[in-house]
Design an enzyme around this catalytic site. Structure first.
Site, PDB file in Angstrom:
ATOM      1  N   HIS A  80      37.659  48.403  16.076  1.00 23.75           N
ATOM      2  CA  HIS A  80      36.917  47.273  15.499  1.00 23.75           C
ATOM      3  C   HIS A  80      37.725  46.058  15.955  1.00 23.75           C
ATOM      4  CE1 HIS A  80      34.027  49.020  12.659  1.00 23.75           C
ATOM      5  NE2 HIS A  80      34.956  49.791  12.121  1.00 23.75           N
TER       6      HIS A  80
ATOM      7  N   LYS B 208      28.422  48.262  15.645  1.00 26.51           N
ATOM      8  CA  LYS B 208      27.214  48.395  14.795  1.00 26.51           C
ATOM      9  C   LYS B 208      26.253  47.231  15.015  1.00 26.51           C
ATOM     10  CE  LYS B 208      29.335  51.124  11.072  1.00 26.51           C
ATOM     11  NZ  LYS B 208      30.775  51.035  11.388  1.00 26.51           N
TER      12      LYS B 208
ATOM     13  N   ASP C 105      20.730  43.528  15.647  1.00 30.54           N
ATOM     14  CA  ASP C 105      19.851  42.365  15.819  1.00 30.54           C
ATOM     15  C   ASP C 105      18.756  42.669  16.845  1.00 30.54           C
ATOM     16  OD1 ASP C 105      18.929  39.672  15.663  1.00 30.54           O
ATOM     17  OD2 ASP C 105      20.983  39.007  15.259  1.00 30.54           O
TER      18      ASP C 105
ATOM     19  N   GLN D  95      33.112  57.713   0.989  1.00 30.08           N
ATOM     20  CA  GLN D  95      33.123  59.081   0.463  1.00 30.08           C
ATOM     21  C   GLN D  95      33.702  60.005   1.513  1.00 30.08           C
ATOM     22  OE1 GLN D  95      29.161  59.293  -2.173  1.00 30.08           O
ATOM     23  NE2 GLN D  95      28.715  58.845  -0.038  1.00 30.08           N
TER      24      GLN D  95
HETATM   25  O1  S5P Z   1      28.973  55.517   7.788  1.00 33.47           O
HETATM   26  C1  S5P Z   1      30.010  55.166   8.326  1.00 33.47           C
HETATM   27  C2  S5P Z   1      30.033  54.780   9.679  1.00 33.47           C
HETATM   28  C3  S5P Z   1      31.253  54.423  10.236  1.00 33.47           C
HETATM   29  S1  S5P Z   1      31.286  54.135  11.948  1.00 33.47           S
HETATM   30  N1  S5P Z   1      31.175  55.176   7.635  1.00 33.47           N
HETATM   31  C4  S5P Z   1      32.378  54.782   8.186  1.00 33.47           C
HETATM   32  O2  S5P Z   1      33.393  54.851   7.485  1.00 33.47           O
HETATM   33  N2  S5P Z   1      32.432  54.367   9.496  1.00 33.47           N
HETATM   34  C5  S5P Z   1      33.694  53.900  10.109  1.00 33.47           C
HETATM   35  O3  S5P Z   1      34.618  54.980  10.113  1.00 33.47           O
HETATM   36  C6  S5P Z   1      34.374  52.753   9.371  1.00 33.47           C
HETATM   37  O4  S5P Z   1      33.972  51.499   9.895  1.00 33.47           O
HETATM   38  C7  S5P Z   1      35.848  53.005   9.640  1.00 33.47           C
HETATM   39  O5  S5P Z   1      36.221  52.435  10.876  1.00 33.47           O
HETATM   40  C8  S5P Z   1      35.936  54.524   9.767  1.00 33.47           C
HETATM   41  C9  S5P Z   1      36.391  55.251   8.522  1.00 33.47           C
HETATM   42  O6  S5P Z   1      37.679  54.863   8.160  1.00 33.47           O
HETATM   43  P1  S5P Z   1      38.535  55.645   7.044  1.00 33.47           P
HETATM   44  O7  S5P Z   1      39.783  54.825   6.957  1.00 33.47           O
HETATM   45  O8  S5P Z   1      37.746  55.647   5.776  1.00 33.47           O
HETATM   46  O9  S5P Z   1      38.789  57.025   7.590  1.00 33.47           O
END
Ligand code: S5P
Length: 252
Positions: free
Chosen positions: A58, A89, A92, A206
């Site tokens: 990111h 993500k 637009d 989650q």
């Molecule tokens: O539904 C989602 C989609 C994504 S891409 N849920 C998410 O958590 N993500 C991404 O996965 C979120 O932006 C973050 O970069 C990563 C999860 O991070 P963690 O620290 O919770 O493992």
């Protein structure tokens, strides 16, 4: 079907490379390197780069992004042999996302192998991104499901994502989802919200376990805080890699 065989099903060069990398490095672990400090991010990648198939970034959360960030990213990618996924993500209209993808400060299309988008705006978003990314051999993931509590991505919405993926299967290489989204092995399923024990954070994230999601047909686990907040990220990354890889071996 193993990842090597699945690479033959797809015509997309990034999907082919990803399957081959997974098989060769024996890893279905994607690192979500969500660190705000560039030096800490690169240190982390140097520690765990050999354990991952995808580095998910990111870049817009980094406070001290250096001017030569693209060169540095490409060097790390070549050194450790992973693909880079900018988790932008897009959401637009086609005309706007083309500019967000190719231009601006980040010039994502110059260095990201993989990007993702919401399908909320309709097919035009995919068509816009495809015009930029397809000639470069890049790949798009559609957000079919999300890991956060209360999200609005219904089963019908996920179904629409699958239909769009089928229609644009030269550029759409798979999904962000919680399970296997379609019974077609050319598509790759990536699942976020992964830790070694189930749970969540205080903002709706989650967590499921690597074993559960791979058993449900996911291909790649996306792990952020479970690795980068650990005292020893390398040991932790290896735990995730082993858990997900063994779960994959068990269903072969
Ligand atoms: O539904 C989602 C989609 C994504 S891409 N849920 C998410 O958590 N993500 C991404 O996965 C979120 O932006 C973050 O970069 C990563 C999860 O991070 P963690 O620290 O919770 O493992």
């Amino acid at each position: 079907m193993n990842y090597q065989k699945r690479s033959e099903l797809t015509g997309n060069p990034t999907a082919k490379k990803l399957f081959a990398t997974m098989e060769q490095k024996q890893t279905n672990l994607c690192l979500a390197a969500d660190l705000a400090d560039w030096n800490k991010l690169t240190e982390l990648v140097k520690k765990v780069g050999h354990k991952i198939c995808v580095l998910k970034t990111h870049l817009d959360i980094i406070n001290n992004l250096p001017a030569d960030f693209i060169d540095q990213l490409i060097k790390l990618k070549n050194l450790y042999d992973f693909l880079i996924f900018e988790d932008r993500k897009f959401a637009d209209i086609g005309h706007t996302v083309q500019r967000q993808y190719a231009g601006g400060f980040y010039k994502i299309a110059d260095w990201a192998d993989i990007i993702n988008c919401h399908i909320l705006p309709g097919p035009g978003i995919i068509e816009g991104l495809r015009e930029i990314g397809l000639p470069k051999g890049q790949g798009l993931l559609l957000l079919a499901q999300m890991s956060s509590a209360g999200n609005l991505l219904t089963d019908d919405y996920a179904h629409q994502a699958v239909e769009l993926a089928k229609k644009y299967d030269d550029f759409v290489i798979g999904f962000i989802g919680m399970r296997k989204m379609i019974d077609d092995d050319k598509f790759i399923n990536l699942t976020p919200g992964i830790q070694l024990t189930e749970g969540g954070d205080n903002l709706g994230q989650q967590y499921n376990t690597p074993e559960n999601v791979i058993k449900n047909g996911s291909d790649i686990i996306i792990v952020g805080r479970g690795i980068y907040e650990a005292g020893d990220p390398l040991t932790e990354a290896e735990k995730y890699r082993t858990a997900a890889w063994q779960a994959y071996q068990n269903i072969q």
